[in-house]
Write a protein that holds these residues in place. Sequence first.
Motif, PDB file in Angstrom:
ATOM      1  N   MET A   8       0.842  -1.203   0.000  1.00 41.35           N
ATOM      2  CA  MET A   8       0.000   0.000   0.000  1.00 41.35           C
ATOM      3  C   MET A   8       0.874   1.247   0.000  1.00 41.35           C
ATOM      4  SD  MET A   8      -2.441   1.310   3.081  1.00 41.35           S
ATOM      5  CE  MET A   8      -3.020   2.997   3.131  1.00 41.35           C
ATOM      6  N   SER A   9       0.661   2.067  -1.010  1.00 38.24           N
ATOM      7  CA  SER A   9       1.410   3.317  -1.103  1.00 38.24           C
ATOM      8  C   SER A   9       0.500   4.458  -0.714  1.00 38.24           C
ATOM      9  CB  SER A   9       1.905   3.542  -2.523  1.00 38.24           C
ATOM     10  OG  SER A   9       2.717   2.472  -2.946  1.00 38.24           O
ATOM     11  N   LEU A  10       1.032   5.632  -0.832  1.00 39.17           N
ATOM     12  CA  LEU A  10       0.291   6.830  -0.478  1.00 39.17           C
ATOM     13  C   LEU A  10      -0.518   7.261  -1.696  1.00 39.17           C
ATOM     14  CD1 LEU A  10      -0.167   9.196   1.467  1.00 39.17           C
ATOM     15  CD2 LEU A  10       2.019  10.126   0.711  1.00 39.17           C
ATOM     16  N   SER A  11      -1.804   7.510  -1.501  1.00 42.74           N
ATOM     17  CA  SER A  11      -2.609   7.952  -2.635  1.00 42.74           C
ATOM     18  C   SER A  11      -2.288   9.403  -2.950  1.00 42.74           C
ATOM     19  CB  SER A  11      -4.096   7.773  -2.300  1.00 42.74           C
ATOM     20  OG  SER A  11      -4.805   8.984  -2.406  1.00 42.74           O
ATOM     21  N   MET A  12      -2.160   9.698  -4.231  1.00 42.47           N
ATOM     22  CA  MET A  12      -1.847  11.068  -4.647  1.00 42.47           C
ATOM     23  C   MET A  12      -2.985  12.009  -4.264  1.00 42.47           C
ATOM     24  SD  MET A  12       1.188  11.535  -6.057  1.00 42.47           S
ATOM     25  CE  MET A  12       1.105  12.902  -7.225  1.00 42.47           C
ATOM     26  N   TYR A  13      -4.198  11.491  -4.210  1.00 40.31           N
ATOM     27  CA  TYR A  13      -5.343  12.306  -3.791  1.00 40.31           C
ATOM     28  C   TYR A  13      -5.178  12.728  -2.325  1.00 40.31           C
ATOM     29  CZ  TYR A  13     -10.148  13.518  -2.552  1.00 40.31           C
ATOM     30  OH  TYR A  13     -11.266  14.163  -2.088  1.00 40.31           O
ATOM     31  N   THR A  14      -4.884  11.744  -1.471  1.00 35.67           N
ATOM     32  CA  THR A  14      -4.662  12.034  -0.049  1.00 35.67           C
ATOM     33  C   THR A  14      -3.505  13.014   0.128  1.00 35.67           C
ATOM     34  OG1 THR A  14      -5.395   9.813   0.556  1.00 35.67           O
ATOM     35  CG2 THR A  14      -4.053  10.975   2.182  1.00 35.67           C
ATOM     36  N   ALA A  15      -2.439  12.754  -0.622  1.00 36.68           N
ATOM     37  CA  ALA A  15      -1.230  13.577  -0.466  1.00 36.68           C
ATOM     38  C   ALA A  15      -1.447  15.004  -0.949  1.00 36.68           C
ATOM     39  CB  ALA A  15      -0.065  12.938  -1.223  1.00 36.68           C
ATOM     40  N   THR A  16      -2.424  15.197  -1.820  1.00 37.30           N
ATOM     41  CA  THR A  16      -2.626  16.526  -2.394  1.00 37.30           C
ATOM     42  C   THR A  16      -3.906  17.153  -1.837  1.00 37.30           C
ATOM     43  OG1 THR A  16      -1.578  15.722  -4.416  1.00 37.30           O
ATOM     44  CG2 THR A  16      -2.766  17.801  -4.582  1.00 37.30           C
ATOM     45  N   VAL A  17      -5.045  16.626  -2.236  1.00 39.55           N
ATOM     46  CA  VAL A  17      -6.327  17.244  -1.894  1.00 39.55           C
ATOM     47  C   VAL A  17      -6.560  17.263  -0.388  1.00 39.55           C
ATOM     48  CG1 VAL A  17      -8.841  17.078  -2.149  1.00 39.55           C
ATOM     49  CG2 VAL A  17      -7.348  16.683  -4.126  1.00 39.55           C
ATOM     50  N   THR A  18      -6.394  16.101   0.239  1.00 39.53           N
ATOM     51  CA  THR A  18      -6.684  16.020   1.676  1.00 39.53           C
ATOM     52  C   THR A  18      -5.727  16.914   2.473  1.00 39.53           C
ATOM     53  OG1 THR A  18      -7.354  13.734   1.272  1.00 39.53           O
ATOM     54  CG2 THR A  18      -7.133  14.401   3.565  1.00 39.53           C
ATOM     55  N   SER A  19      -4.458  16.879   2.113  1.00 45.62           N
ATOM     56  CA  SER A  19      -3.468  17.708   2.821  1.00 45.62           C
ATOM     57  C   SER A  19      -3.750  19.184   2.666  1.00 45.62           C
ATOM     58  CB  SER A  19      -2.069  17.496   2.243  1.00 45.62           C
ATOM     59  OG  SER A  19      -1.685  16.168   2.336  1.00 45.62           O
ATOM     60  N   TYR A  20      -3.941  19.605   1.440  1.00 45.57           N
ATOM     61  CA  TYR A  20      -4.085  21.039   1.191  1.00 45.57           C
ATOM     62  C   TYR A  20      -5.395  21.571   1.766  1.00 45.57           C
ATOM     63  CZ  TYR A  20      -0.108  20.544  -2.002  1.00 45.57           C
ATOM     64  OH  TYR A  20       1.118  20.289  -2.546  1.00 45.57           O
ATOM     65  N   ARG A  21      -6.439  20.755   1.687  1.00 45.92           N
ATOM     66  CA  ARG A  21      -7.721  21.184   2.250  1.00 45.92           C
ATOM     67  C   ARG A  21      -7.563  21.476   3.746  1.00 45.92           C
ATOM     68  NH1 ARG A  21     -12.264  17.786   0.002  1.00 45.92           N
ATOM     69  NH2 ARG A  21     -11.075  16.157   1.008  1.00 45.92           N
ATOM     70  N   SER A  22      -6.906  20.550   4.459  1.00 41.35           N
ATOM     71  CA  SER A  22      -6.698  20.773   5.898  1.00 41.35           C
ATOM     72  C   SER A  22      -5.919  22.049   6.143  1.00 41.35           C
ATOM     73  CB  SER A  22      -5.878  19.631   6.509  1.00 41.35           C
ATOM     74  OG  SER A  22      -6.564  18.430   6.406  1.00 41.35           O
ATOM     75  N   MET A  23      -4.830  22.221   5.411  1.00 37.80           N
ATOM     76  CA  MET A  23      -3.967  23.367   5.685  1.00 37.80           C
ATOM     77  C   MET A  23      -4.656  24.685   5.337  1.00 37.80           C
ATOM     78  SD  MET A  23      -1.428  22.091   7.237  1.00 37.80           S
ATOM     79  CE  MET A  23      -0.543  23.643   7.428  1.00 37.80           C
ATOM     80  N   LEU A  24      -5.472  24.684   4.303  1.00 36.08           N
ATOM     81  CA  LEU A  24      -6.187  25.918   3.940  1.00 36.08           C
ATOM     82  C   LEU A  24      -7.266  26.231   4.970  1.00 36.08           C
ATOM     83  CD1 LEU A  24      -6.427  25.428   0.070  1.00 36.08           C
ATOM     84  CD2 LEU A  24      -4.845  26.926   1.288  1.00 36.08           C
ATOM     85  N   LYS A  25      -7.890  25.186   5.498  1.00 39.66           N
ATOM     86  CA  LYS A  25      -8.875  25.408   6.564  1.00 39.66           C
ATOM     87  C   LYS A  25      -8.183  25.946   7.815  1.00 39.66           C
ATOM     88  CE  LYS A  25     -12.381  22.119   5.055  1.00 39.66           C
ATOM     89  NZ  LYS A  25     -13.198  20.952   5.388  1.00 39.66           N
TER      90      LYS A  25
END
Lengths: 173, 173
Positions: free
Chosen positions: A1-18
Amino acid sequence: MSLSMYTATVTSYRSMLKNLSAVIAKAEAHCEAKKIDPAAFLASRLYPDMLPFTSQVQIATDNAKGAAARLAGVEIPKFEDNEKSFPELQARLDKTIAFLDTLTEAQFEGAAGRDIVLQLRDRKMEFKGDVYLTQWANPNVYFHITTAYALLRHGGVEIGKKDYLSGGASQGK
Amino acid sequence: MSLSMYTATVTSYRSMLKNLSAVIAKAEAHCEAKKIDPAAFLASRLYPDMLPFTSQVQIATDNAKGAAARLAGVEIPKFEDNEKSFPELQARLDKTIAFLDTLTEAQFEGAAGRDIVLQLRDRKMEFKGDVYLTQWANPNVYFHITTAYALLRHGGVEIGKKDYLSGGASQGK
């Protein structure tokens, strides 16, 4: 299991912008309580030839939406850089988060291997998606969010590391 | 094809620590040229109750080695927090990079799904590896590297975004 690019991008940035949004809300409240003109923060810089607070927020969102759109293979939403107040910057953060919310995990299938071309002012950069995310987009997004935070902290707003790390995202904001 | 946890962790942090090392080298040269006591930078803060430059570098390396070790499933190297000069901070960066260099891609197999437990001063946090990396380690590593950069920039060292993004890593340093 690797890191999903969606998690690494969308999920991360959404949290940080919030989180950045919650930090800015504290700055707004601080200005209100202390009768400080918000323009003093909006124009603040750590050094005269560094970009001011407003630009830091604009560039943070540009990097977040640019990276997410390029990696998902969709058009990058264009925002005018005309924000002149905390509420207008909050609206820009909201628009960026709303854009991230439109993206799906499926769009990020194969994103790690996607060819990304970045046209900068003075040069063209070419990356594979994974290198673009980890060596370009992440360092940029976190740089501008941290610098925006630093400007408010330097100016006396009562914020701490916890606000930066989870101030907005943990409140379901 | 997803993002390898090794690339997302070891490769990213190694670049950023090399860049920080190059930025600190510029600060050392600046102090030398301007006859500035480096201690002024080492103790500098953006606000009186924020941690000083030296701590920012220490915590950046702590987060980098902590995340890489936890995700690889190896013991975290312990460093004493006793650096009192730019060369000693450079040595700490070098030690951290040397540790990252010992880790292999194979050790990161399954790291995205690994259970990570973080004992903080006031609470215990539990994550899966991918969430730990993207929601905790990355925001922390970039925060402290950017803050260290910001302190030098604020103090007049002639560094720019390019140094932060690729000052060390691009020179094969």
